[in-house]
Design an enzyme around this catalytic site. Structure first.
Site, PDB file in Angstrom:
ATOM      1  N   GLY A 129     -30.290 -18.416  32.009  1.00 14.82           N
ATOM      2  CA  GLY A 129     -31.378 -17.983  31.144  1.00 14.82           C
ATOM      3  C   GLY A 129     -32.204 -16.903  31.789  1.00 14.82           C
ATOM      4  O   GLY A 129     -32.135 -16.687  33.002  1.00 14.82           O
ATOM      5  N   PRO A 130     -32.995 -16.203  30.990  1.00 17.99           N
ATOM      6  CA  PRO A 130     -33.848 -15.143  31.533  1.00 17.99           C
ATOM      7  C   PRO A 130     -34.910 -15.711  32.457  1.00 17.99           C
ATOM      8  O   PRO A 130     -35.153 -16.929  32.472  1.00 17.99           O
ATOM      9  CB  PRO A 130     -34.460 -14.508  30.276  1.00 17.99           C
ATOM     10  CG  PRO A 130     -34.351 -15.553  29.221  1.00 17.99           C
ATOM     11  CD  PRO A 130     -33.132 -16.352  29.528  1.00 17.99           C
ATOM     12  N   PRO A 131     -35.562 -14.868  33.242  1.00 12.66           N
ATOM     13  CA  PRO A 131     -36.598 -15.359  34.165  1.00 12.66           C
ATOM     14  C   PRO A 131     -37.749 -16.031  33.423  1.00 12.66           C
ATOM     15  O   PRO A 131     -38.156 -15.587  32.348  1.00 12.66           O
ATOM     16  CB  PRO A 131     -37.072 -14.081  34.874  1.00 12.66           C
ATOM     17  CG  PRO A 131     -35.959 -13.099  34.705  1.00 12.66           C
ATOM     18  CD  PRO A 131     -35.319 -13.412  33.390  1.00 12.66           C
ATOM     19  N   GLY A 132     -38.250 -17.095  34.015  1.00 13.89           N
ATOM     20  CA  GLY A 132     -39.446 -17.739  33.488  1.00 13.89           C
ATOM     21  C   GLY A 132     -39.216 -18.753  32.401  1.00 13.89           C
ATOM     22  O   GLY A 132     -40.180 -19.264  31.830  1.00 13.89           O
ATOM     23  N   THR A 133     -37.964 -19.085  32.092  1.00 16.33           N
ATOM     24  CA  THR A 133     -37.711 -20.014  30.993  1.00 16.33           C
ATOM     25  C   THR A 133     -37.731 -21.475  31.424  1.00 16.33           C
ATOM     26  O   THR A 133     -37.665 -22.358  30.570  1.00 16.33           O
ATOM     27  CB  THR A 133     -36.351 -19.706  30.340  1.00 16.33           C
ATOM     28  OG1 THR A 133     -35.338 -19.630  31.355  1.00 16.33           O
ATOM     29  CG2 THR A 133     -36.397 -18.374  29.606  1.00 16.33           C
ATOM     30  N   GLY A 134     -37.802 -21.750  32.718  1.00 19.10           N
ATOM     31  CA  GLY A 134     -37.947 -23.128  33.174  1.00 19.10           C
ATOM     32  C   GLY A 134     -36.726 -23.707  33.856  1.00 19.10           C
ATOM     33  O   GLY A 134     -36.579 -24.926  33.915  1.00 19.10           O
TER      34      GLY A 134
ATOM     35  N   THR B  23     -35.845 -23.588  37.163  1.00 19.78           N
ATOM     36  CA  THR B  23     -36.258 -24.285  38.388  1.00 19.78           C
ATOM     37  C   THR B  23     -37.123 -25.494  38.057  1.00 19.78           C
ATOM     38  O   THR B  23     -37.049 -26.528  38.731  1.00 19.78           O
ATOM     39  CB  THR B  23     -37.021 -23.319  39.311  1.00 19.78           C
ATOM     40  OG1 THR B  23     -36.215 -22.162  39.563  1.00 19.78           O
ATOM     41  CG2 THR B  23     -37.356 -23.975  40.636  1.00 19.78           C
TER      42      THR B  23
ATOM     43  N   GLU C  17     -52.629   7.037  17.705  1.00 24.04           N
ATOM     44  CA  GLU C  17     -52.489   5.615  17.391  1.00 24.04           C
ATOM     45  C   GLU C  17     -52.626   5.375  15.896  1.00 24.04           C
ATOM     46  O   GLU C  17     -51.979   4.469  15.348  1.00 24.04           O
ATOM     47  CB  GLU C  17     -53.525   4.793  18.170  1.00 24.04           C
ATOM     48  CG  GLU C  17     -53.473   4.958  19.680  1.00 24.04           C
ATOM     49  CD  GLU C  17     -52.105   4.660  20.266  1.00 24.04           C
ATOM     50  OE1 GLU C  17     -51.353   3.857  19.672  1.00 24.04           O
ATOM     51  OE2 GLU C  17     -51.769   5.248  21.307  1.00 24.04           O
TER      52      GLU C  17
ATOM     53  N   HIS D   1     -49.228   5.833  14.376  1.00 27.14           N
ATOM     54  CA  HIS D   1     -48.389   4.642  14.548  1.00 27.14           C
ATOM     55  C   HIS D   1     -48.758   3.571  13.525  1.00 27.14           C
ATOM     56  O   HIS D   1     -47.881   2.983  12.874  1.00 27.14           O
ATOM     57  CB  HIS D   1     -48.578   4.065  15.957  1.00 27.14           C
ATOM     58  CG  HIS D   1     -47.904   4.848  17.041  1.00 27.14           C
ATOM     59  ND1 HIS D   1     -46.579   5.181  17.011  1.00 27.14           N
ATOM     60  CD2 HIS D   1     -48.392   5.348  18.219  1.00 27.14           C
ATOM     61  CE1 HIS D   1     -46.261   5.855  18.107  1.00 27.14           C
ATOM     62  NE2 HIS D   1     -47.349   5.976  18.853  1.00 27.14           N
TER      63      HIS D   1
END
Length: 638
Positions: free
Chosen positions: A195-200, A202, A418, A421
């Site tokens: 999974g991508p970084p920071g998804t949990g 660890t 802006e 946009h």
């Protein structure tokens, strides 16, 4: 006390011992202060014939009086001393000067540099290898998780229920293997969290450690390979031996891509050492020797670079994808993190979850922490909804740089940029609703228009891609219309880059060009580790055709933005004027401003708003009475 503290104490004791030893030797060579007399007094005693005998050792004179008392003195350069002693009937004994001190000093001076180098080398080796076993380079660095301290369990993990269920089954197998073995099931040998970084990933591993009543070892992929050849393979063997001794157990390898990349890519000794380490890991995970009861759990955000032999069943039997949470998952994650802080009961996590699409669990945790810091900075007793909204804007758009001084001309140019946009985003129905427009510098941007989707999006339709390109080009178009082509600035550089990347992906990745066809050409960045799908595989004519189609898509978006802004130039002036005056407008305020040409008094007194709901679809014909919305044009298929 940790090993480093113990080592410091040992070296301090050794240093003090050397100093004391030096002083002991030094004191032996110096004149004792006991019965010490002056040289003049000594000569007087000699002349009075009260001195019986003396012992001369260099400049030191030790003597005995007639009454049996001893004395000592230090003699200067006195050539007539011996004659004077003989004339007064003094027994004289001469011994050579003491050389023991000089020998010791000479030894220290000659050997001290070498001893110092050896000591420093031993010290650093002990530091590198756990405070002992100076030759234990091949020992595993896997750490056994301590039972001390707060435990993380599956209750602390939210928003990734599927991954949690898969890992819960492994924990249940370790707790009660008979439940599965009676049907002939075997415990999975390995589980890979992707999974991508920071998804949990660890965090899930920590939760497994808290749930499973078995030893849990953790190690990083970068801990295997070091400067010595063969160390990595030795550490892999030692790690599995450690696991066998504690079976059943779990070994968690974080960032396994550091050691598990494709073999045969790159050259050099360091690469050979990494491959040797990987080969040993492959053998240990599924070789001739059985590792019953040792479960390997690994985590990576780069599964594309891992070696195929590592991913096959029998090594990593399960590959669990830990993706960014959906709106329900984000709400649960926010609830978990809000429990750790003092927050107002008026906070509605669902609203924050709706306004943070694509956020990972780590980003949501950071958002709650930022809101807590904002509330503490303002001396609040609890975190309020406004603090979370402000923290969300800070995380998504960057920190406000209100101290930055902008000239009136620069402020006007930014407002029209802006405003362009925002206005094009308003009329392109396929575009996401406008969340906020601001000309307050945030991060590296002088201004920003933030758009947020109404719901989680799992795929992107073609009309939205075209609308996003038109919105991206609208800032440059607004500058050209208002100030002329000769006055345009570099402020649209990131917009042009975004539009070009989107158009290129449409042509090369998603097959949305009729001329190129539904063919995948990939991007040049993919060959970094795999040497596959390189842009050099394309023919020159195909590359030229791709460039033409990319330019065509971007130009179509440019023309669409120009068409919208030209038809609604009066609204562009109104919007830019409001941005200059109030600096920040929410999506709802822009909607009201362009529909009624004025702001309600209540809105006007509350500028700038911290945030507005991102779920309001503002490009509706009934809300824009004087303007008919324009849909994004389809690509010319001729």
């Amino acid at each position: 006390m940790n090993n480093q503290g113990k080592n410091i104490i040992v070296w301090a004791v050794i240093f003090v011992f050397v100093i004391l030893l030096f002083n002991v030797f030094q004191s032996d060579g110096l004149l004792s202060s006991k019965n010490n007399i002056s040289f003049s007094e000594f000569l007087t005693k000699v002349d009075e014939k009260t001195v019986n005998s003396v012992k001369i050792q260099g400049r030191i004179i030790e003597g005995t009086s007639n009454d049996g008392s001893s004395f000592s003195t230090y003699a200067p350069d006195y050539p007539d001393l011996v004659n004077r002693l003989n004339n007064n009937d003094v027994n004289i004994e001469v011994v050579p000067p003491e050389t023991r001190m000089n020998t010791f000093l000479s030894f220290l001076i000659s050997w001290f540099p070498m001893l110092l180098l050896i000591g420093v080398w031993v010290f650093f080796m002990r530091q590198m290898h756990g405070g002992g076993k100076a030759m234990g380079f091949g020992k595993s660095k896997a750490k056994l998780l301590s039972d001390k301290g707060p435990k993380i369990t599956f209750k602390d993990v939210a928003g990734i229920d599927e991954a949690k269920d898969e890992l819960t089954e492994i924990v249940d197998f370790l707790r009660d293997p008979s439940k599965f073995q009676k049907l002939g099931g075997k415990i999975p040998k390995g589980c890979l969290l992707i999974g991508p970084p920071g998804t949990g990933k660890t965090l899930l591993a920590k939760a497994i450690a808290g749930e499973a009543n078995v030893p849990f070892f953790s190690i990083s992929g970068s801990d295997f390979v070091e400067m010595f050849v063969g160390v990595g393979a030795s550490r892999v063997r030692d790690m599995f031996e450690q696991g066998k001794r504690n079976a059943p157990c779990i070994i968690f390898i974080d960032e396994i891509d550091a050691v598990g990349r494709h073999r045969g890519i790159g050259m050099g000794g360091g690469n050979d050492e990494r491959e040797q380490t990987l080969n040993q890991m492959l053998v240990e995970m599924d070789g001739f020797e059985a590792n019953e009861g040792v479960v390997i759990i690994a985590a990576t955000n780069r599964p594309d670079v891992l070696d195929n032999a590592l991913l096959r069943p029998g090594r990593f039997d399960r590959q669990i994808t830990v993706s960014n949470p959906d709106i329900d998952g984000r709400e649960k994650i926010l609830q978990v993190h809000l429990k750790k802080v003092k927050y107002s009961t008026k906070i509605v996590p669902r609203i924050i979850a709706r306004g943070t699409p694509g956020f990972s669990g780590a980003e949501l945790a950071n958002l709650v922490n930022e809101a807590t810091l904002i509330a503490a900075r303002r001396n609040k007793k609890e975190v309020e909804m406004h603090d979370l909204e402000e923290a969300k804007d800070k995380v998504m758009m960057g920190v406000e740089r209100r101290s930055m001084i902008m000239s009136d001309e620069q402020k006007k140019l930014t407002a029209y940029h802006e405003g362009g946009h925002a206005l094009v985003g308003l009329y392109c129905l396929a575009s996401d609703p406008i969340h906020k427009a601001t000309i307050i510098p945030r991060g590296r941007a002088l201004g920003m228009v933030m758009r947020l989707p109404e719901n989680d999006r799992f795929s992107m339709p073609r009309d939205k891609m075209e609308a996003d390109i038109a919105v991206a080009m609208a800032g440059r178009v607004a500058e050209e219309i208002i100030f002329g082509k000769e006055k345009v600035t570099s402020g649209a550089s990131s917009d042009i880059k975004m539009a070009t990347r989107m158009a290129k992906a449409m042509v090369t990745d998603w097959g949305l060009s009729d001329k190129v066809g539904p063919v995948y050409h990939g991007s040049a960045s993919e060959d970094m580790y795999t040497n596959r799908n390189s842009s050099s595989d394309r023919s020159e004519s195909t590359s030229e055709l791709i460039d033409e189609e990319v330019k065509k898509i971007v130009t179509t978006g440019y023309d669409l933005a120009k068409d919208i802004l030209t038809k609604h130039l009066d609204q562009l002036h109104i919007l830019a004027k409001a941005l200059i005056e109030y600096e920040t407008l929410s999506g709802q305020q822009i909607k009201n401003l362009l529909s009624s040409r004025q702001l309600d008094s209540e809105e006007e007194n509350n500028f700038p708003f911290g945030a507005a709901s991102s779920t309001i679809k503002i490009a509706e014909e009934k809300d824009l009475k004087k303007a008919k919305p324009i849909k994004a044009k389809k690509e010319d298929k001729s």
